[in-house]
Write a protein that holds these residues in place. Structure first.
Motif, PDB file in Angstrom:
ATOM      1  N   TRP A 160       0.831  -1.197   0.000  1.00  0.00           N
ATOM      2  CA  TRP A 160       0.000   0.000   0.000  1.00  0.00           C
ATOM      3  C   TRP A 160       0.868   1.250   0.000  1.00  0.00           C
ATOM      4  CZ3 TRP A 160      -5.191   1.342   0.090  1.00  0.00           C
ATOM      5  CH2 TRP A 160      -6.076   0.288   0.039  1.00  0.00           C
ATOM      6  N   ASP A 161       1.923   1.240   0.773  1.00  0.00           N
ATOM      7  CA  ASP A 161       2.821   2.402   0.841  1.00  0.00           C
ATOM      8  C   ASP A 161       3.452   2.669  -0.519  1.00  0.00           C
ATOM      9  OD1 ASP A 161       4.059   4.504   2.215  1.00  0.00           O
ATOM     10  OD2 ASP A 161       5.865   3.293   2.534  1.00  0.00           O
ATOM     11  N   THR A 162       3.881   1.630  -1.195  1.00  0.00           N
ATOM     12  CA  THR A 162       4.464   1.781  -2.532  1.00  0.00           C
ATOM     13  C   THR A 162       3.433   2.315  -3.516  1.00  0.00           C
ATOM     14  OG1 THR A 162       5.993  -0.037  -2.101  1.00  0.00           O
ATOM     15  CG2 THR A 162       5.630   0.554  -4.396  1.00  0.00           C
ATOM     16  N   ALA A 163       2.236   1.762  -3.466  1.00  0.00           N
ATOM     17  CA  ALA A 163       1.184   2.216  -4.372  1.00  0.00           C
ATOM     18  C   ALA A 163       0.807   3.663  -4.090  1.00  0.00           C
ATOM     19  CB  ALA A 163      -0.044   1.316  -4.244  1.00  0.00           C
ATOM     20  N   TRP A 164       0.761   4.051  -2.825  1.00  0.00           N
ATOM     21  CA  TRP A 164       0.417   5.427  -2.495  1.00  0.00           C
ATOM     22  C   TRP A 164       1.526   6.384  -2.923  1.00  0.00           C
ATOM     23  CZ3 TRP A 164      -3.441   8.376  -2.147  1.00  0.00           C
ATOM     24  CH2 TRP A 164      -3.324   9.645  -1.618  1.00  0.00           C
ATOM     25  N   ALA A 165       2.763   5.962  -2.812  1.00  0.00           N
ATOM     26  CA  ALA A 165       3.875   6.812  -3.245  1.00  0.00           C
ATOM     27  C   ALA A 165       3.775   7.116  -4.735  1.00  0.00           C
ATOM     28  CB  ALA A 165       5.205   6.142  -2.929  1.00  0.00           C
TER      29      ALA A 165
END
Length: 49
Positions: free
Chosen positions: A34-39
């Motif tokens: 999720w963190d990667t996708a949000w970045a």
């Protein structure tokens, strides 16, 4: 009889610990994804045109 009860409780405790550990590992993996996708998505949502 007592040894059988202790063994059964030990098996259940080990299974619960393995289940909890696997759950935490999967949750950490999902949060990292999720963190990667949000970045990647955040710049498109947070900047004005």
């Amino acid at each position: 009889m007592g040894s059988a009860i202790i063994a059964a409780l030990g098996v259940h405790a080990a299974a619960a610990a393995a289940y909890g550990t696997a759950g935490r590992v999967i949750q950490r993996h999902n949060l990292a994804a999720w963190d990667t996708a949000w970045a990647e998505t955040a710049p498109r949502w947070t900047t004005s045109p």
